[in-house]
Design a protein around this motif. Structure first.
Motif, PDB file in Angstrom:
ATOM      1  N   LEU A 139      34.708  67.482  25.870  1.00  0.00           N
ATOM      2  CA  LEU A 139      35.309  66.287  25.268  1.00  0.00           C
ATOM      3  C   LEU A 139      36.688  66.021  25.852  1.00  0.00           C
ATOM      4  O   LEU A 139      37.055  64.871  26.106  1.00  0.00           O
ATOM      5  CB  LEU A 139      35.404  66.478  23.751  1.00  0.00           C
ATOM      6  N   ARG A 140      37.451  67.064  26.096  1.00  0.00           N
ATOM      7  CA  ARG A 140      38.812  66.909  26.605  1.00  0.00           C
ATOM      8  C   ARG A 140      38.831  66.478  28.070  1.00  0.00           C
ATOM      9  O   ARG A 140      39.854  65.995  28.553  1.00  0.00           O
ATOM     10  CB  ARG A 140      39.568  68.228  26.440  1.00  0.00           C
ATOM     11  N   TYR A 141      37.720  66.662  28.779  1.00  0.00           N
ATOM     12  CA  TYR A 141      37.650  66.295  30.192  1.00  0.00           C
ATOM     13  C   TYR A 141      36.728  65.097  30.447  1.00  0.00           C
ATOM     14  O   TYR A 141      36.397  64.804  31.591  1.00  0.00           O
ATOM     15  CB  TYR A 141      37.193  67.493  31.024  1.00  0.00           C
ATOM     16  N   SER A 142      36.287  64.438  29.372  1.00  0.00           N
ATOM     17  CA  SER A 142      35.453  63.228  29.468  1.00  0.00           C
ATOM     18  C   SER A 142      34.116  63.450  30.154  1.00  0.00           C
ATOM     19  O   SER A 142      33.571  62.558  30.796  1.00  0.00           O
ATOM     20  CB  SER A 142      36.218  62.102  30.206  1.00  0.00           C
ATOM     21  N   TYR A 143      33.557  64.669  30.035  1.00  0.00           N
ATOM     22  CA  TYR A 143      32.251  64.954  30.615  1.00  0.00           C
ATOM     23  C   TYR A 143      31.157  65.089  29.564  1.00  0.00           C
ATOM     24  O   TYR A 143      30.010  65.355  29.897  1.00  0.00           O
ATOM     25  CB  TYR A 143      32.317  66.260  31.426  1.00  0.00           C
TER      26      TYR A 143
ATOM     27  N   CYS B 265      42.124  65.525  30.751  1.00  0.00           N
ATOM     28  CA  CYS B 265      42.456  64.122  30.973  1.00  0.00           C
ATOM     29  C   CYS B 265      42.749  63.404  29.661  1.00  0.00           C
ATOM     30  O   CYS B 265      43.308  62.307  29.666  1.00  0.00           O
ATOM     31  CB  CYS B 265      41.326  63.420  31.717  1.00  0.00           C
ATOM     32  N   LYS B 266      42.387  64.007  28.527  1.00  0.00           N
ATOM     33  CA  LYS B 266      42.690  63.445  27.216  1.00  0.00           C
ATOM     34  C   LYS B 266      43.800  64.257  26.564  1.00  0.00           C
ATOM     35  O   LYS B 266      43.797  65.483  26.612  1.00  0.00           O
ATOM     36  CB  LYS B 266      41.453  63.452  26.304  1.00  0.00           C
TER      37      LYS B 266
ATOM     38  N   ARG C  10      44.746  62.049  21.376  1.00  0.00           N
ATOM     39  CA  ARG C  10      43.516  61.264  21.556  1.00  0.00           C
ATOM     40  C   ARG C  10      42.303  62.044  21.073  1.00  0.00           C
ATOM     41  O   ARG C  10      41.405  61.472  20.446  1.00  0.00           O
ATOM     42  CB  ARG C  10      43.363  60.896  23.026  1.00  0.00           C
TER      43      ARG C  10
ATOM     44  N   ARG D 270      29.525  63.041  27.635  1.00  0.00           N
ATOM     45  CA  ARG D 270      28.419  62.094  27.651  1.00  0.00           C
ATOM     46  C   ARG D 270      27.418  62.381  28.774  1.00  0.00           C
ATOM     47  O   ARG D 270      26.298  61.872  28.751  1.00  0.00           O
ATOM     48  CB  ARG D 270      28.940  60.661  27.785  1.00  0.00           C
TER      49      ARG D 270
END
Length: 302
Positions: free
Chosen positions: A17-21, A217-218, A222, A23
């Motif tokens: 979740l913290r690295y936008s992977y 990245c987050k 966020r 999904r």
């Protein structure tokens, strides 16, 4: 990733979740889980790869699923546990028997990996030009280790979770299957040493010497907002579902119909992911047939 508990895959989501992977995540997991009401049905919709741990049956299914992922060219992140099961006293004893039969050292912090599925996946995705890298993830729990879902129900969540991630670009991986199997076993030997050092250190942490620290990245703000929004959404959703089931007959009929649909399709087709795969094959054959017809008509005109 090593499989320390039955919940590792879910804890990894917090990292992804913290690295936008998150999904992009799909998991290779036991076929019995696809029949779990609600949760298993969602994994079918997400096209997870369900295996029976009988290679004669799993090979064809895995090949079809990987070909499908390569065909549709969607970004994919596939989580695999080469150990096949989580680490317990019982599974460690079985791993020790395997080690004795194959002249391998006994492991305390990991199980000996099953390399057949790993090498097959890497070879298949590489041939389909759909493999960018292999991420070797080591997970560790420095304070408490919730082994099963029962611990979560009792509120025994892990106080800390540590991840050590090494990225291996596809160009750095061995090309031969036998060399790739050896490569996987070498990574597990490294995990054993890494985890032994982790649990013997004070405070417990992975050695960071020479390791690049990549910031998420987050921001944590966020992430906190996403968590709050998710908690609010799912709490409201569950409350509305129970309210609807209690007060309105149409909601009860709809829910009953959906349960019937999911149960029926699994009995008839084996799961929604297999139905999706069949539809893809059908439309692919139709498109190929149309292309062949166009070429034939073009030849006649000429």
């Amino acid at each position: 990733m090593n499989h320390r508990t039955r919940l590792d895959w879910m804890f990894l989501w917090c990292c992804l979740l913290r690295y936008s992977y998150l999904r992009l995540e799909k998991i290779c997991l036991k076929a019995v889980l696809k029949g779990v009401p609600g949760f298993g049905w969602a994994m079918q919709v997400a096209c997870f790869i369900f295996i029976k741990r009988r290679w004669a049956e799993d090979k064809e299914h895995m090949e079809n699923m990987l070909d499908y992922f390569c065909d549709i060219r969607e970004p994919l992140q596939l989580l695999l546990f080469p150990e096949g099961t989580d680490l317990t006293e019982n599974t460690r004893a079985k791993s020790d028997v395997f080690a004795a039969e194959n002249n391998l050292p006994n492991f305390q912090y990991v199980l000996h990996p099953r390399t057949t599925g790993f090498t097959f996946i890497v070879d298949k995705l590489r041939k389909g030009d759909n493999l960018d890298a292999v991420h070797d993830i080591t997970v560790a729990y420095p304070k408490n280790i919730p082994q099963t879902e029962r611990h979560l129900i009792l509120g025994l969540f892990p106080r800390e979770i540590h991840f050590h991630v090494s990225r291996y670009p596809v160009a750095s991986l061995p090309s031969a299957s036998s060399d790739l199997e050896a490569w996987c076993r070498e990574r597990w030997a490294e995990k054993e040493v890494r985890l032994r050092d982790f649990y013997s250190s004070q405070p417990r942490a992975f050695d960071r010497d020479g390791v690049a620290q990549v910031p998420p990245c987050k921001t944590e703000l966020r992430v906190a907002l996403i968590k709050a929004a998710s908690l609010l959404y799912w709490s409201s959703f569950i409350a509305l579902c129970f309210t609807g089931l209690w007060l309105w007959a149409p909601v009860r009929l709809y829910s009953l119909a959906m349960v019937g649909v999911f149960v029926a399709q699994q009995r008839l087709f084996g799961g929604l992911e297999l139905l999706e795969l069949s539809c893809h094959r059908y439309w692919k054959s139709v498109a190929a047939g149309g292309d062949d017809k166009g070429v034939t008509e073009d030849a006649k005109i000429k």
